[in-house]
Design a protein around this motif. Structure first.
Motif, PDB file in Angstrom:
ATOM      1  N   UNK A  55       0.980  -1.343  -0.007  1.00  0.00           N
ATOM      2  CA  UNK A  55      -0.149   0.077   0.098  1.00  0.00           C
ATOM      3  C   UNK A  55       0.736   1.221   0.171  1.00  0.00           C
ATOM      4  N   UNK A  56       1.965   1.225   0.501  1.00  0.00           N
ATOM      5  CA  UNK A  56       2.964   2.238   0.572  1.00  0.00           C
ATOM      6  C   UNK A  56       3.240   2.820  -0.716  1.00  0.00           C
ATOM      7  N   UNK A  57       3.215   1.916  -1.781  1.00  0.00           N
ATOM      8  CA  UNK A  57       3.606   2.198  -3.168  1.00  0.00           C
ATOM      9  C   UNK A  57       2.846   3.354  -4.048  1.00  0.00           C
ATOM     10  N   UNK A  58       1.618   3.392  -3.195  1.00  0.00           N
ATOM     11  CA  UNK A  58       0.663   4.094  -4.037  1.00  0.00           C
ATOM     12  C   UNK A  58       0.627   5.404  -3.307  1.00  0.00           C
ATOM     13  N   UNK A  59       1.270   6.449  -3.993  1.00  0.00           N
ATOM     14  CA  UNK A  59       1.655   7.761  -3.552  1.00  0.00           C
ATOM     15  C   UNK A  59       0.861   8.910  -4.226  1.00  0.00           C
ATOM     16  N   UNK A  60       0.867   9.934  -3.449  1.00  0.00           N
ATOM     17  CA  UNK A  60       0.109  11.129  -4.143  1.00  0.00           C
ATOM     18  C   UNK A  60       1.128  11.743  -4.968  1.00  0.00           C
ATOM     19  N   UNK A  61       0.787  12.014  -6.184  1.00  0.00           N
ATOM     20  CA  UNK A  61       1.694  12.761  -7.145  1.00  0.00           C
ATOM     21  C   UNK A  61       1.509  14.023  -7.600  1.00  0.00           C
ATOM     22  N   UNK A  62       2.299  14.831  -7.904  1.00  0.00           N
ATOM     23  CA  UNK A  62       2.403  16.332  -8.429  1.00  0.00           C
ATOM     24  C   UNK A  62       1.200  16.451  -9.669  1.00  0.00           C
ATOM     25  N   UNK A  63       1.522  15.436 -10.297  1.00  0.00           N
ATOM     26  CA  UNK A  63       0.690  15.249 -11.639  1.00  0.00           C
ATOM     27  C   UNK A  63      -0.971  15.410 -11.177  1.00  0.00           C
TER      28      UNK A  63
ATOM     29  N   UNK B   9      16.388  -4.090  -2.186  1.00  0.00           N
ATOM     30  CA  UNK B   9      15.567  -3.981  -1.093  1.00  0.00           C
ATOM     31  C   UNK B   9      14.106  -3.924  -1.443  1.00  0.00           C
ATOM     32  N   UNK B  10      13.578  -3.558  -2.510  1.00  0.00           N
ATOM     33  CA  UNK B  10      12.239  -3.633  -2.798  1.00  0.00           C
ATOM     34  C   UNK B  10      11.945  -5.322  -3.114  1.00  0.00           C
ATOM     35  N   UNK B  11      12.925  -6.030  -3.791  1.00  0.00           N
ATOM     36  CA  UNK B  11      12.844  -7.307  -4.181  1.00  0.00           C
ATOM     37  C   UNK B  11      12.650  -8.288  -2.779  1.00  0.00           C
ATOM     38  N   UNK B  12      13.492  -7.826  -1.876  1.00  0.00           N
ATOM     39  CA  UNK B  12      13.337  -8.365  -0.787  1.00  0.00           C
ATOM     40  C   UNK B  12      12.099  -8.146   0.243  1.00  0.00           C
ATOM     41  N   UNK B  13      11.142  -7.248  -0.446  1.00  0.00           N
ATOM     42  CA  UNK B  13       9.996  -7.022   0.311  1.00  0.00           C
ATOM     43  C   UNK B  13       9.835  -6.165   1.493  1.00  0.00           C
ATOM     44  N   UNK B  14      11.163  -5.128   1.358  1.00  0.00           N
ATOM     45  CA  UNK B  14      11.048  -4.312   2.440  1.00  0.00           C
ATOM     46  C   UNK B  14      10.498  -2.931   2.107  1.00  0.00           C
ATOM     47  N   UNK B  15      10.175  -2.229   2.989  1.00  0.00           N
ATOM     48  CA  UNK B  15       9.527  -0.991   3.080  1.00  0.00           C
ATOM     49  C   UNK B  15      10.459   0.107   2.619  1.00  0.00           C
ATOM     50  N   UNK B  16      10.356   0.750   1.517  1.00  0.00           N
ATOM     51  CA  UNK B  16      11.211   2.050   1.131  1.00  0.00           C
ATOM     52  C   UNK B  16      10.878   3.254   1.882  1.00  0.00           C
ATOM     53  N   UNK B  17      11.503   3.763   2.727  1.00  0.00           N
ATOM     54  CA  UNK B  17      11.179   4.666   3.635  1.00  0.00           C
ATOM     55  C   UNK B  17      10.993   6.061   2.835  1.00  0.00           C
ATOM     56  N   UNK B  18      11.651   6.443   1.901  1.00  0.00           N
ATOM     57  CA  UNK B  18      11.248   7.718   1.021  1.00  0.00           C
ATOM     58  C   UNK B  18       9.871   7.611   0.212  1.00  0.00           C
ATOM     59  N   UNK B  19       9.638   6.360  -0.018  1.00  0.00           N
ATOM     60  CA  UNK B  19       8.175   6.165  -0.589  1.00  0.00           C
ATOM     61  C   UNK B  19       7.035   6.365   0.415  1.00  0.00           C
TER      62      UNK B  19
ATOM     63  N   UNK C 287       5.751   9.393   1.787  1.00  0.00           N
ATOM     64  CA  UNK C 287       4.779  10.576   1.057  1.00  0.00           C
ATOM     65  C   UNK C 287       3.506  10.173   1.116  1.00  0.00           C
ATOM     66  N   UNK C 288       2.525  11.139   0.980  1.00  0.00           N
ATOM     67  CA  UNK C 288       1.259  10.807   1.080  1.00  0.00           C
ATOM     68  C   UNK C 288       0.623   9.852   0.060  1.00  0.00           C
ATOM     69  N   UNK C 289      -0.398   9.051   0.788  1.00  0.00           N
ATOM     70  CA  UNK C 289      -1.014   8.198  -0.066  1.00  0.00           C
ATOM     71  C   UNK C 289      -1.836   8.511  -1.096  1.00  0.00           C
ATOM     72  N   UNK C 290      -1.978   7.863  -2.327  1.00  0.00           N
ATOM     73  CA  UNK C 290      -2.955   8.269  -3.267  1.00  0.00           C
ATOM     74  C   UNK C 290      -4.313   7.169  -3.213  1.00  0.00           C
ATOM     75  N   UNK C 291      -5.244   7.846  -3.316  1.00  0.00           N
ATOM     76  CA  UNK C 291      -6.496   7.107  -3.260  1.00  0.00           C
ATOM     77  C   UNK C 291      -7.332   7.582  -4.668  1.00  0.00           C
ATOM     78  N   UNK C 292      -8.091   6.541  -5.075  1.00  0.00           N
ATOM     79  CA  UNK C 292      -8.385   5.101  -4.492  1.00  0.00           C
ATOM     80  C   UNK C 292      -7.241   4.275  -4.718  1.00  0.00           C
ATOM     81  N   UNK C 293      -6.848   3.293  -3.653  1.00  0.00           N
ATOM     82  CA  UNK C 293      -5.882   2.585  -3.960  1.00  0.00           C
ATOM     83  C   UNK C 293      -6.329   1.257  -2.994  1.00  0.00           C
TER      84      UNK C 293
END
Length: 537
Positions: free
Chosen positions: A20-28, A408-418, A421-427
């Protein structure tokens, strides 16, 4: 690509917390009217900035577009970035804040003002700030608070800034004040254009819609990468190991390998990977020949059959340095059978990577594959360097210079910089799972806190649905636990920054929004529909 799922191990959540953390709010997708007149701080990637602005340099173009978009939208733009002393010593542009500001001015065609000292907007006089177009602060690595993710430094960095935009994806695996800490002090934290693109490319690595796929895996340290390697074995249709990792695989397959080349404590993980591949009936390949260097004569290079080398030539002073021509021919013959190729890690066996014949030739093989409608993903500096200059078709590749992020992504670890960021919905919001009847009128409470107000409302009006939006994740978890215990099917809570996500959350609701109450977030009122009644509590 994204599907609504409810994790069976967590009855209080209808969100897959692993992704869920991968779904971020974008400038676009952020309302442009909420940028005009605001102070926006942008975190840039200095490595991207220093690339030549050619027709194929899309990363630099996207980075510059982020800054230009904010500037044209009427924002007061602050720029921050970092660069290490080694990069500074060989790059004239990085000699000082002033020289980098001049360089950025030429790229953006807008005056960039350099400012030395602790990055802090409050040090400016108001009339000075009004006159400046874009401000560039000093190298962040000059301040200890950056790497320490110091709370005080983060607050100073964010002082006066309402919106934060991260366009430095290469720092996503690290916890820094300019990528994580600062988000606690800005009401909206967004992904810039380049960050958004790299995040989407990252998701392509584990996208299984393009089959068959093969991973060419190099480098060393099997144990540290075991989790990621097991994932690749479970998703790819073939694995080709090169570099020192190939010795671990050969040993696991029963081939006699000298002890000096084996990572003894990784045997269990190697056998698990082989078992995964066996269960899925996918092939595992390893080098058939190797370029070797004689330690008694540093200029003596020979090609040996890999099993011949392992059977005794090591004792005679021969050391493997790279994959040989027979191995490369084998790889070339295999590529036509695959629609997706991931190359991650160096082909060479020497940590210094001074001998790169194998990498260069592999780059040529993959360049040819990319012209045959094959998706080619290059991870790490060795892979990316191998294809540079081969042709002018670099846009056909997906590239990640910083391999650490992908591992780190392939290990399933959460990337803190991502995650920051604010979440993007709906996700992954399944309204059918959240409410028994998602067509009922919706009541939203922003800043719902401990949820007592909504619990009472939900008990009194069973014919309506109630949604609480709260930034404090711990409070939300507690509220969801109480919802599950009470068996309430007209009440739900989401952990989010409603300032930037309210519109996208509510737009996905299938029923009608009837009432919104707001606690403390007074600056959200102007983004609500005119038909909504707002009650400030």
């Amino acid at each position: 690509m994204y599907h609504s799922i409810c994790i069976s191990s967590d009855k209080h959540s209808c969100v897959d917390r692993s992704t869920s953390y991968l779904h971020v709010q974008t400038l676009r997708n952020f309302p442009i009217e909420k940028i005009c007149g605001e102070v926006v701080l942008v975190r840039l990637d200095s490595v991207i900035l220093l690339d030549d602005l050619g027709s194929c340099n899309l990363p630099l173009k996207r980075t510059l577009s982020t800054v230009k978009y904010l500037y044209k939208a009427g924002a007061k733009v602050l720029l921050v970035t970092s660069w290490d002393p080694v990069l500074q010593s060989v790059t004239p542009v990085l000699k000082s804040t002033e020289s980098l500001a001049d360089y950025l001015s030429s790229l953006l065609q807008v005056k960039v003002i350099p400012v030395n000292g602790v990055p802090c907007l409050t040090s400016f006089k108001k009339e000075e700030w009004v006159q400046n177009d874009i401000i560039l602060f000093e190298n962040l690595l000059n301040f200890k608070g950056e790497n320490a993710n110091c709370n005080d430094f983060s607050q100073k960095l964010a002082s006066g800034a309402a919106v934060y935009v991260n366009d430095s994806f290469s720092m996503s695996h690290k916890i820094r004040a300019s990528t994580v800490g600062i988000t606690r002090f800005c009401y909206a934290s967004l992904a810039g254009f380049q960050f958004e693109e790299e995040l989407m490319q990252l998701l392509k690595i584990t996208d299984t819609t393009r089959h068959p796929s093969i991973a060419i895996i190099g480098g060393s340290n099997f144990l540290r990468k075991a989790t990621a390697l097991h994932l690749l074995a479970s998703q790819c249709d073939g694995l080709f190991f090169v570099g020192r990792l190939s010795f671990q695989i050969m040993n696991g397959l029963g081939i006699t390998v000298p002890s000096c080349l084996i990572e003894r404590n990784a045997t269990k993980e190697v056998l698990q990977l082989i078992q995964i591949a066996h269960n899925r009936n996918i092939p595992i390949y390893y080098p058939t020949d190797l370029w070797c260097l004689n330690s008694n004569n540093n200029e003596a290079l020979e090609i040996f059959d890999s099993t011949e080398l392992l059977s005794g030539l090591i004792a005679l002073g021969w050391t493997p340095v790279d994959i040989g021509p027979s191995t490369l021919e084998r790889i070339s013959s295999l590529m036509a059978s695959y629609k997706k190729i991931l190359w991650i890690g160096p082909t060479s066996y020497d940590a210094t990577e001074e001998f790169r014949v194998g990498a260069t030739q592999l780059g040529q093989i993959l360049d040819k594959a990319s012209h045959n409608s094959c998706d080619v993903i290059l991870v790490g500096s060795a892979a990316c360097k191998a294809v540079k200059g081969i042709s002018d078709s670099s846009s056909q590749y997906t590239t990640f210079e910083n391999g650490s992020i992908v591992w780190e992504f392939l290990k399933g670890r959460i990337l803190p910089g991502i995650a920051a960021l604010d979440k993007s919905y709906p996700y992954k919001i399944s309204w059918d799972d959240v409410f028994s009847d998602p067509e009922q009128p919706l009541f939203v409470d922003i800043g719902s806190g401990n949820g007592l107000f909504l619990f009472q409302m939900a008990r009194n009006w069973e014919g309506s649905n109630f949604l609480g939006l709260e930034m404090n994740g711990k409070l939300v978890i507690r509220c969801l636990q109480e919802v599950a215990s009470a068996g309430k099917r007209n009440l739900y809570f989401i952990s989010t920054n409603a300032t930037s996500t309210f519109r996208s959350i509510i737009s996905s609701y299938p029923g009608q929004l009837t009432l919104v109450t707001i606690q403390m977030l007074h600056y959200l009122v102007d983004s609500l529909p005119s038909t909504v009644m707002v009650s400030s509590l």
